[in-house]
Design an enzyme around this catalytic site. Structure first.
Site, PDB file in Angstrom:
ATOM      1  N   THR A   1       0.876  -1.143   0.000  1.00  0.00           N
ATOM      2  CA  THR A   1       0.000   0.000   0.000  1.00  0.00           C
ATOM      3  C   THR A   1       0.918   1.199   0.000  1.00  0.00           C
ATOM      4  O   THR A   1       2.114   1.051   0.216  1.00  0.00           O
ATOM      5  CB  THR A   1      -0.865  -0.068   1.288  1.00  0.00           C
ATOM      6  OG1 THR A   1      -1.569  -1.297   1.275  1.00  0.00           O
ATOM      7  CG2 THR A   1      -1.828   1.057   1.443  1.00  0.00           C
TER       8      THR A   1
ATOM      9  N   GLY B   1       1.299  -1.460   4.715  1.00  0.00           N
ATOM     10  CA  GLY B   1       1.742  -2.597   5.509  1.00  0.00           C
ATOM     11  C   GLY B   1       0.701  -3.638   5.831  1.00  0.00           C
ATOM     12  O   GLY B   1       0.921  -4.473   6.705  1.00  0.00           O
TER      13      GLY B   1
END
Length: 532
Positions: free
Chosen positions: A343, A435
């Site tokens: 991300t 994450g």
């Protein structure tokens, strides 16, 4: 100021501010530019959440542009004939792609809250794709890390590899004319340029060729939504964060509520006592995540109950001062209720007082690793964030409930957590992180470091982190925690593992006495702070 994961896109955001644009103009320009310069997570084919503070109205709003499941998706989509999850299909097939929301979300933000024309905001990203960029060390490293999987798809291989073979090397001039064409359709026609017309036809043609589920009707029917953020407090600070279908904001506030009842400063930052109480609070929150969190348009999520001080007080009483409670003995809490790894995040603040905290993703690094011919874009694999088989762990090890099962039109549960902290009623800290399941705890510890331990923004971001997500029952710790502290934690009953990878990567801005203080997390290369 713009703080982001990649220099070129961050500087493009700053350019919008220097032209007289506001934080929303800069955030939208940065988001589209990252699709060009940061393909592992910057995207057109994914989705995310944008948290916006609007100074003129003194209010905050959340733009939810999370992907949705195609209408044809069913609850057993990723189960094989034996009832087991087919992980290859769930992670790396055309069926793994949800209906993308990034374009709709960024355009919605621009139309409602930006000040510059959409075409002007998109122009730098179009130029970057058309004219090309010099491959950096970070980009080369990212391509090499996923080279084997990217080469499986012919179009991804053509896009990301040299004609003679091998990924683009540091210093190579890399052009993306198909991506420039796609961006130009958006600049000229807005969201319709992506969700209807030739771009949509090319996406659907690739779906049909690869036995995917997405249709023209799915694309045309997609809508980004504006939602009310979740709110909480920690001592004298107000915390504003991301609501469902993300679990991030609820659990950041929930953990802060639990920890508010302890004297953290007296324990000492990253001491055994502090990390023990932090880990036990994380376990309680992630256990609740497994039961209560899902798309609020499909499931009643008990937001008020989970974020209440009274619930936190009950949960706090379950924590033993010097003994870890095994995860097997922890169940989702009893709340009163009737029956979203790779991300990227960036943060923007402008001279008008507006602040944007934006997190978006295509899920894994480079998503499904499948590119759509003629568009220059990668497909996401966000369908993997549903509970393909409720009770089994997802790709990030998170165990999820029936509430997050696959359903057509539904948004998968997320951990994305763009967050703002207010002090004396004014924005003070804005941050977020990539994450997967690590996002919540990375953001939590960054804001805690600033609020509870009075750290400056750079120290708050750089300090060693820990992570516990209830299941599996292990406490992940980064390098930098004292070996003596780790031994004390083991004596308390924690299973301590040294993390093989860093835990999150925040991009943060602190606003102090009229100054913008930016910090890009040094855990990964390539981040950048752009200000003037």
């Amino acid at each position: 100021m713009v703080v982001g994961p990649e220099r070129l896109a961050t500087e493009i955001g700053l350019d919008m501010l220097q032209r007289g644009g506001n934080a929303i103009d800069a955030a939208v320009a940065t988001g589209f530019a990252l699709a060009v310069s940061y393909p592992r997570a910057g995207n057109l084919g994914g989705g995310g959440f944008m948290l916006v503070h609007l100074a003129a109205d003194d209010r905050q709003t959340l733009i939810d542009y999370r992907e949705t499941a195609p209408a044809a998706a069913t609850r057993d989509l990723f189960l094989d004939e034996d009832g087991e999850v087919d992980r290859e299909r769930a992670y790396f097939s055309h069926q793994a792609a949800g209906v993308p929301g990034t374009v709709a979300g960024l355009v919605l933000a621009q139309e409602r809250y930006g000040t510059l024309p959409l075409a002007e905001v998109l122009a730098p990203a179009i130029d970057l794709a058309e004219q090309g960029l010099e491959v950096s060390f970070a980009l080369n490293h990212e391509l090499n890390s996923r080279a084997e999987r990217l080469q499986v798809n012919p179009e991804a291989r053509r896009l990301f590899f040299r004609p003679e073979g091998g990924v683009h090397q540091v210093g190579d001039h890399w052009r993306q004319p198909e991506l420039a064409w796609t961006l130009r359709q958006i600049a000229e026609h807005g969201s319709r340029g992506f969700y209807e017309g030739e771009v949509a036809r090319r996406i659907v043609a690739e779906m049909e060729a690869g036995d995917g589920l997405m249709t023209m009707a799915d694309l045309k029917g997609y809508r980004a939504l504006e939602r009310s953020p979740v709110r909480g407090s920690y001592r004298d600070f107000e915390v504003v964060s991301t609501p469902p279908p993300s679990s991030g904001g609820i659990h950041i506030i929930q953990i802060l509520n639990i920890l508010e009842g302890f004297d953290l400063q007296a324990m000492g930052h990253n001491s055994a006592a502090y990390l023990h109480h932090l880990a036990e609070s994380m376990k309680l929150a992630y256990a609740d995540r497994s039961r209560f969190l899902a798309d609020p348009d499909f499931v009643a999520v008990p937001v008020a109950e989970l974020t209440s001080k009274s619930y936190a007080q009950r949960q706090r009483s379950l924590i033993k001062p010097a003994e870890a409670t095994p995860s097997a003995d922890i169940a989702p809490g009893q709340v009163l209720v009737d029956e979203s790894t790779d991300t990227t995040h960036y943060t923007v603040a402008d001279r008008f007082g507006n602040v944007v905290s934006n997190t978006y993703t295509i899920n894994f690094s480079f998503g499904s690793h499948i590119a759509v011919p003629g568009t220059g874009m990668l497909l996401n694999n966000e369908m993997a964030d549903f509970a393909a088989s409720p009770g089994q762990a997802n790709p990030f090890g998170l165990v999820e409930h029936e509430a997050n099962r696959v359903e057509g039109g539904k948004r998968p549960l997320s951990s994305m957590s763009p967050t703002m902290v207010f002090r004396d009623g004014q924005p003070w800290l804005a941050t977020g992180s990539p994450g997967g399941s690590l996002i919540i705890t990375a953001v939590l510890q960054t804001v805690l470091n600033a609020m509870a331990f009075d750290m400056n923004v750079a120290t708050a971001a750089a300090s060693a982190r820990v992570h516990h997500q209830w299941l599996p029952d292990r406490l992940l710790v980064e390098q930098g925690i004292s070996p003596d502290t780790l031994q004390l934690l083991r004596q308390m009953g924690h299973t301590v593992d040294i993390a093989e990878r860093t835990l999150g990567r925040t991009q943060s801005i602190m606003l102090e006495k009229g100054h913008f203080l930016g910090a890009t997390d040094t855990r990964r290369p390539g981040g950048h702070v752009a200000g003037y």
